[in-house]
Design a protein around this motif. Structure first.
Motif, PDB file in Angstrom:
ATOM      1  N   PHE A 311       0.868  -1.174   0.000  1.00  0.00           N
ATOM      2  CA  PHE A 311       0.000   0.000   0.000  1.00  0.00           C
ATOM      3  C   PHE A 311       0.909   1.230   0.000  1.00  0.00           C
ATOM      4  CE2 PHE A 311      -2.194  -3.368   2.367  1.00  0.00           C
ATOM      5  CZ  PHE A 311      -3.401  -3.453   1.679  1.00  0.00           C
ATOM      6  N   ASP A 312       0.863   2.007  -1.064  1.00  0.00           N
ATOM      7  CA  ASP A 312       1.700   3.206  -1.188  1.00  0.00           C
ATOM      8  C   ASP A 312       0.803   4.422  -0.979  1.00  0.00           C
ATOM      9  OD1 ASP A 312       3.629   5.055  -1.705  1.00  0.00           O
ATOM     10  OD2 ASP A 312       4.220   4.254  -3.655  1.00  0.00           O
ATOM     11  N   VAL A 313       0.900   5.023   0.212  1.00  0.00           N
ATOM     12  CA  VAL A 313      -0.049   6.073   0.607  1.00  0.00           C
ATOM     13  C   VAL A 313       0.208   7.381  -0.128  1.00  0.00           C
ATOM     14  CG1 VAL A 313      -1.062   7.312   2.559  1.00  0.00           C
ATOM     15  CG2 VAL A 313      -0.168   4.990   2.879  1.00  0.00           C
ATOM     16  N   PHE A 314       1.494   7.692  -0.372  1.00  0.00           N
ATOM     17  CA  PHE A 314       1.867   8.928  -1.071  1.00  0.00           C
ATOM     18  C   PHE A 314       2.733   8.532  -2.270  1.00  0.00           C
ATOM     19  CE2 PHE A 314       1.849   9.555   3.590  1.00  0.00           C
ATOM     20  CZ  PHE A 314       0.700  10.327   3.706  1.00  0.00           C
ATOM     21  N   ALA A 315       2.095   7.993  -3.292  1.00  0.00           N
ATOM     22  CA  ALA A 315       2.798   7.248  -4.343  1.00  0.00           C
ATOM     23  C   ALA A 315       3.557   8.114  -5.334  1.00  0.00           C
ATOM     24  CB  ALA A 315       1.806   6.366  -5.097  1.00  0.00           C
ATOM     25  N   GLY A 316       3.217   9.399  -5.471  1.00  0.00           N
ATOM     26  CA  GLY A 316       3.867  10.209  -6.500  1.00  0.00           C
ATOM     27  C   GLY A 316       3.603   9.643  -7.876  1.00  0.00           C
ATOM     28  N   VAL A 317       4.655   9.546  -8.693  1.00  0.00           N
ATOM     29  CA  VAL A 317       4.498   9.031 -10.062  1.00  0.00           C
ATOM     30  C   VAL A 317       4.831   7.544 -10.145  1.00  0.00           C
ATOM     31  CG1 VAL A 317       4.913  11.287 -11.097  1.00  0.00           C
ATOM     32  CG2 VAL A 317       6.847   9.731 -10.734  1.00  0.00           C
ATOM     33  N   GLY A 318       5.069   6.908  -8.967  1.00  0.00           N
ATOM     34  CA  GLY A 318       5.184   5.456  -8.949  1.00  0.00           C
ATOM     35  C   GLY A 318       6.532   4.822  -8.667  1.00  0.00           C
ATOM     36  N   LYS A 327       7.596  -6.834  -9.629  1.00  0.00           N
ATOM     37  CA  LYS A 327       8.039  -7.967  -8.828  1.00  0.00           C
ATOM     38  C   LYS A 327       6.878  -8.906  -8.496  1.00  0.00           C
ATOM     39  CE  LYS A 327      11.582  -8.608  -5.295  1.00  0.00           C
ATOM     40  NZ  LYS A 327      12.366  -7.972  -4.212  1.00  0.00           N
ATOM     41  N   LYS A 328       5.745  -8.681  -9.159  1.00  0.00           N
ATOM     42  CA  LYS A 328       4.553  -9.515  -9.027  1.00  0.00           C
ATOM     43  C   LYS A 328       3.911  -9.395  -7.643  1.00  0.00           C
ATOM     44  CE  LYS A 328       6.025 -12.792 -12.575  1.00  0.00           C
ATOM     45  NZ  LYS A 328       6.312 -14.206 -12.916  1.00  0.00           N
ATOM     46  N   CYS A 329       3.949  -8.200  -7.103  1.00  0.00           N
ATOM     47  CA  CYS A 329       3.235  -7.916  -5.862  1.00  0.00           C
ATOM     48  C   CYS A 329       1.876  -7.308  -6.194  1.00  0.00           C
ATOM     49  CB  CYS A 329       4.023  -6.930  -4.996  1.00  0.00           C
ATOM     50  SG  CYS A 329       5.619  -7.553  -4.412  1.00  0.00           S
ATOM     51  N   SER A 330       0.955  -7.416  -5.262  1.00  0.00           N
ATOM     52  CA  SER A 330      -0.337  -6.744  -5.399  1.00  0.00           C
ATOM     53  C   SER A 330      -0.176  -5.333  -4.843  1.00  0.00           C
ATOM     54  CB  SER A 330      -1.406  -7.516  -4.630  1.00  0.00           C
ATOM     55  OG  SER A 330      -2.648  -6.848  -4.715  1.00  0.00           O
ATOM     56  N   VAL A 331      -0.487  -4.308  -5.641  1.00  0.00           N
ATOM     57  CA  VAL A 331      -0.155  -2.931  -5.268  1.00  0.00           C
ATOM     58  C   VAL A 331      -1.398  -2.041  -5.258  1.00  0.00           C
ATOM     59  CG1 VAL A 331       1.243  -0.904  -5.830  1.00  0.00           C
ATOM     60  CG2 VAL A 331       2.166  -3.201  -6.237  1.00  0.00           C
ATOM     61  N   PHE A 332      -1.501  -1.233  -4.203  1.00  0.00           N
ATOM     62  CA  PHE A 332      -2.534  -0.199  -4.101  1.00  0.00           C
ATOM     63  C   PHE A 332      -1.784   1.126  -3.953  1.00  0.00           C
ATOM     64  CE2 PHE A 332      -4.434  -4.103  -2.892  1.00  0.00           C
ATOM     65  CZ  PHE A 332      -5.790  -4.022  -3.166  1.00  0.00           C
ATOM     66  N   ALA A 333      -1.911   2.019  -4.934  1.00  0.00           N
ATOM     67  CA  ALA A 333      -1.138   3.263  -4.951  1.00  0.00           C
ATOM     68  C   ALA A 333      -2.063   4.463  -4.924  1.00  0.00           C
ATOM     69  CB  ALA A 333      -0.251   3.312  -6.189  1.00  0.00           C
ATOM     70  N   ASN A 334      -1.676   5.472  -4.140  1.00  0.00           N
ATOM     71  CA  ASN A 334      -2.526   6.658  -3.977  1.00  0.00           C
ATOM     72  C   ASN A 334      -1.679   7.926  -3.981  1.00  0.00           C
ATOM     73  OD1 ASN A 334      -5.031   8.178  -2.959  1.00  0.00           O
ATOM     74  ND2 ASN A 334      -3.507   8.623  -1.358  1.00  0.00           N
ATOM     75  N   ASP A 335      -2.225   9.008  -4.539  1.00  0.00           N
ATOM     76  CA  ASP A 335      -1.620  10.332  -4.381  1.00  0.00           C
ATOM     77  C   ASP A 335      -2.704  11.394  -4.502  1.00  0.00           C
ATOM     78  OD1 ASP A 335       1.511  11.303  -4.393  1.00  0.00           O
ATOM     79  OD2 ASP A 335       0.123  12.867  -5.044  1.00  0.00           O
ATOM     80  N   LEU A 336      -2.601  12.392  -3.635  1.00  0.00           N
ATOM     81  CA  LEU A 336      -3.589  13.465  -3.609  1.00  0.00           C
ATOM     82  C   LEU A 336      -3.462  14.413  -4.790  1.00  0.00           C
ATOM     83  CD1 LEU A 336      -5.822  15.036  -2.066  1.00  0.00           C
ATOM     84  CD2 LEU A 336      -4.002  16.165  -0.787  1.00  0.00           C
ATOM     85  N   ARG A 369      -8.263   4.825   5.577  1.00  0.00           N
ATOM     86  CA  ARG A 369      -9.519   4.419   6.220  1.00  0.00           C
ATOM     87  C   ARG A 369     -10.471   3.705   5.261  1.00  0.00           C
ATOM     88  NH1 ARG A 369      -9.976  10.250   9.184  1.00  0.00           N
ATOM     89  NH2 ARG A 369      -8.853   9.724  11.113  1.00  0.00           N
ATOM     90  N   GLY A 370     -10.225   3.881   3.950  1.00  0.00           N
ATOM     91  CA  GLY A 370     -11.099   3.255   2.962  1.00  0.00           C
ATOM     92  C   GLY A 370     -10.468   2.022   2.333  1.00  0.00           C
ATOM     93  N   PRO A 371      -9.827   2.155   1.165  1.00  0.00           N
ATOM     94  CA  PRO A 371      -9.267   1.003   0.452  1.00  0.00           C
ATOM     95  C   PRO A 371      -8.273   0.176   1.276  1.00  0.00           C
ATOM     96  CG  PRO A 371      -9.300   2.939  -0.962  1.00  0.00           C
ATOM     97  CD  PRO A 371      -9.675   3.410   0.398  1.00  0.00           C
ATOM     98  N   VAL A 372      -7.412   0.832   2.065  1.00  0.00           N
ATOM     99  CA  VAL A 372      -6.411   0.077   2.830  1.00  0.00           C
ATOM    100  C   VAL A 372      -7.074  -0.764   3.921  1.00  0.00           C
ATOM    101  CG1 VAL A 372      -4.411   0.261   4.367  1.00  0.00           C
ATOM    102  CG2 VAL A 372      -4.568   1.729   2.353  1.00  0.00           C
ATOM    103  N   LYS A 373      -7.980  -0.154   4.680  1.00  0.00           N
ATOM    104  CA  LYS A 373      -8.674  -0.890   5.739  1.00  0.00           C
ATOM    105  C   LYS A 373      -9.455  -2.066   5.172  1.00  0.00           C
ATOM    106  CE  LYS A 373     -11.908  -0.297   9.578  1.00  0.00           C
ATOM    107  NZ  LYS A 373     -12.700   0.676  10.381  1.00  0.00           N
TER     108      LYS A 373
END
Length: 532
Positions: A311-318, A327-336, A369-373
């Motif tokens: 879970f990348d809370v402040f992902a920027g451009v990745g 690396k075949k991980c499941s990734v959830f990325a977010n940036d405001l 509080r949403g997708p991560v939880k």
């Protein structure tokens, strides 16, 4: 200045080792006596050794932006290869004004042996940007003139014994002659040009961060009158750079980007860069990108294995999300930042991982509080001791991320899981404290409401400014923090019984007060029972 910091390591031993290293380095590399070897050269040798000594640390205080190769540069080199003194104070670049003629030693050599000779004398020939080491002999078309480094030749213009032995093997006359060599702007290095232009005694900034075709500088106040000249010199001396910019404010806005001005070249801020074998494209003026974090990005990715969840809370451009997906991980990325989110989507497609990353454009707290939880609840319900894919939460917003840790207090419902399965947080923070590791840990504990002693690790990412460090604290979220407090069935019954007794007492008290009757024996006994 170099400071040696040791744990009960006698300083006299250090200096004995220094003397020994000096003799060893001088003898093996230069084949001469070790009378005047410089400290920086020995420093390089000592670093390789002391990196293996427990409890030994190197602290380097740098008063300029010079690289190590620049520090090792001979002082005589500065004097010989200085541009014409009239360029001092120049604010608009005039390349023609840098012409200067110097006298260098030359060696006459037959052209058929020139290539073999150059290999043998590679440490003795003149090395200057844009300058040929071999030129035609105007008096003999069968010969060539080899330019030699004045610093490697004695004051009497004679070669050393080892060089003379090489010339003897090729039947070359060791006689060294003088040659008037014209140096132009193209033959001077960046720091030489800037040192000649800026007022004497002032720091020279020749370092910059490269992002694709853009050179990013952080100029100091005394350099601002020369900013456009500095920007143009950086472009001239670094192939592939077509734009130079200067940051004109600190990162203090919501979206973590900063204002900048173009110093020289084209005003194209959309750039392409590669980091750890992955390509990124973005508008540098509208998103946050720091090439100095390349090693840190790689360090975190090393923790991950295929099947893990990030879970990348402040992902920027990745820079965390995309390598993790590769690396075949499941990734959830977010940036405001909407611009960062736009380029994050673009880079996911560019690197062909758009199907492997779920991207969000939300506030960090809302994302947690949403997708991560939601996903954590799902993952922890599926995890068993046999299935050990790990969960990681990256929070790379050093100015504020640590303040987001309070979100994890009583974050999840349900029964606490095995300690091995708890999610790991990698949270970044700045620190100006004398002990930054302790400072970051204490602030993290304050927001979590629990001690992390023995349960966390801190890592120095980089020195941001004098007395300001960027740190990363990593820890598994303690179960007593992550999960809401659970009551046992017996505890619930006792709690309910207690509540009912209080209700009875309250009711009876109200009756007595309303009727204003004295406490007779029966009522006294009832109250006594209620109070237990």
């Amino acid at each position: 200045m170099v400071t040696l910091c040791t744990n009960n390591f006698p300083s006299r031993i250090l200096w004995r080792l220094y003397g020994y290293s000096a003799r060893l380095l001088k003898t093996k590399l230069f084949r001469t006596a070790a009378s005047n070897i410089s400290f920086p050269e020995v420093w390089l040798l000592l670093v390789q050794y002391f990196e293996r000594v427990p409890g030994f640390f190197w602290v380097v205080q740098r008063n300029s932006f010079f690289t190590m190769s620049e520090i090792l540069e001979n002082k005589a080199d500065i004097e010989l290869y200085s541009p014409h003194p009239e360029v001092r104070g120049m604010t608009t670049l005039d390349r023609a004004a840098f012409k200067r003629t110097i006298v260098v030693p030359i060696l006459k050599v037959k052209k058929e042996v020139i290539n073999k000779l150059l290999k043998s004398l590679k440490h003795t020939t003149l090395q200057r940007p844009g300058l040929k080491r071999v030129i035609d002999d105007p008096k003999d078309e069968d010969s060539r003139l080899v330019l030699l480094d004045p610093h490697k030749i004695s004051a009497e213009y004679s070669l050393g014994e080892s060089e003379q032995e090489i010339l003897k093997q090729f039947s070359i006359d060791p006689q060294v002659s003088k040659y008037n060599l014209e140096l132009t702007y193209d033959n001077f290095k960046t720091e030489e040009v800037l040192r000649a232009v800026l007022p004497e005694g002032q720091d020279v900034t020749s370092g910059f961060t490269r992002i694709g075709h853009i050179a990013h500088l952080n100029l100091r106040d005394h350099q601002l009158p020369y900013k456009h000249l500095i920007g143009q010199v950086i472009i001239d001396k670094n192939p592939g750079i077509t734009c130079s910019v200067n940051k004109i404010n600190i990162i203090d806005n919501t979206y973590r980007n900063f204002q900048m001005e173009v110093l020289a070249g084209e005003a194209n801020m959309i750039t392409k860069t590669r980091e750890n074998y992955i390509t990124y494209e973005f508008d540098f003026s509208k998103v946050y990108w720091n090439s100095r974090l390349s090693t840190e990005h790689g360090r975190i990715i090393e923790f991950l294995k295929p099947g893990d969840v990030l879970f990348d809370v402040f992902a920027g451009v990745g820079p965390f999300a995309i390598p993790a997906a590769k690396k075949k991980c499941s990734v959830f990325a977010n940036d405001l930042n909407p611009e960062s989110y736009k380029w994050l989507l673009h880079n996911c497609k560019l690197n062909k991982v758009d199907k492997k990353i779920k991207n969000f454009n939300m506030d960090g707290r809302d994302f947690l509080r949403g997708p991560v939880k939601e996903e954590l609840t799902k993952e922890l319900s599926l995890l068993t001791k046999e299935r050990k894919n790990t969960l990681h939460i990256v929070m790379n917003l050093p100015a504020l991320a640590i303040e987001f840790l309070d979100v994890f207090k009583h974050f999840l419902d349900g029964k606490p899981c095995s300690t091995d399965l708890l999610p790991t947080v990698h949270c970044y923070s700045f620190s100006k404290h004398d002990n930054p590791a302790k400072d970051v840990q204490e602030r993290a504990e304050a927001f979590l409401g629990t001690s992390l002693e023995g349960r966390c690790s801190t890592h120095l990412v980089r020195n941001v400014a004098p007395n300001k460090e960027m740190m990363c604290i990593s820890f598994q979220i303690p179960a007593e923090v992550l999960f809401k407090k659970q009551c046992t069935q017996e505890g619930k019954l006792k709690s309910n019984a207690g509540n009912f007794k209080v209700f009875q007492l309250y009711t009876l008290s109200q009756i007595i007060l309303e009727k204003k009757r004295p406490f007779d024996g029966f009522k006294t006994r009832i109250l006594s029972e209620l109070w237990g």
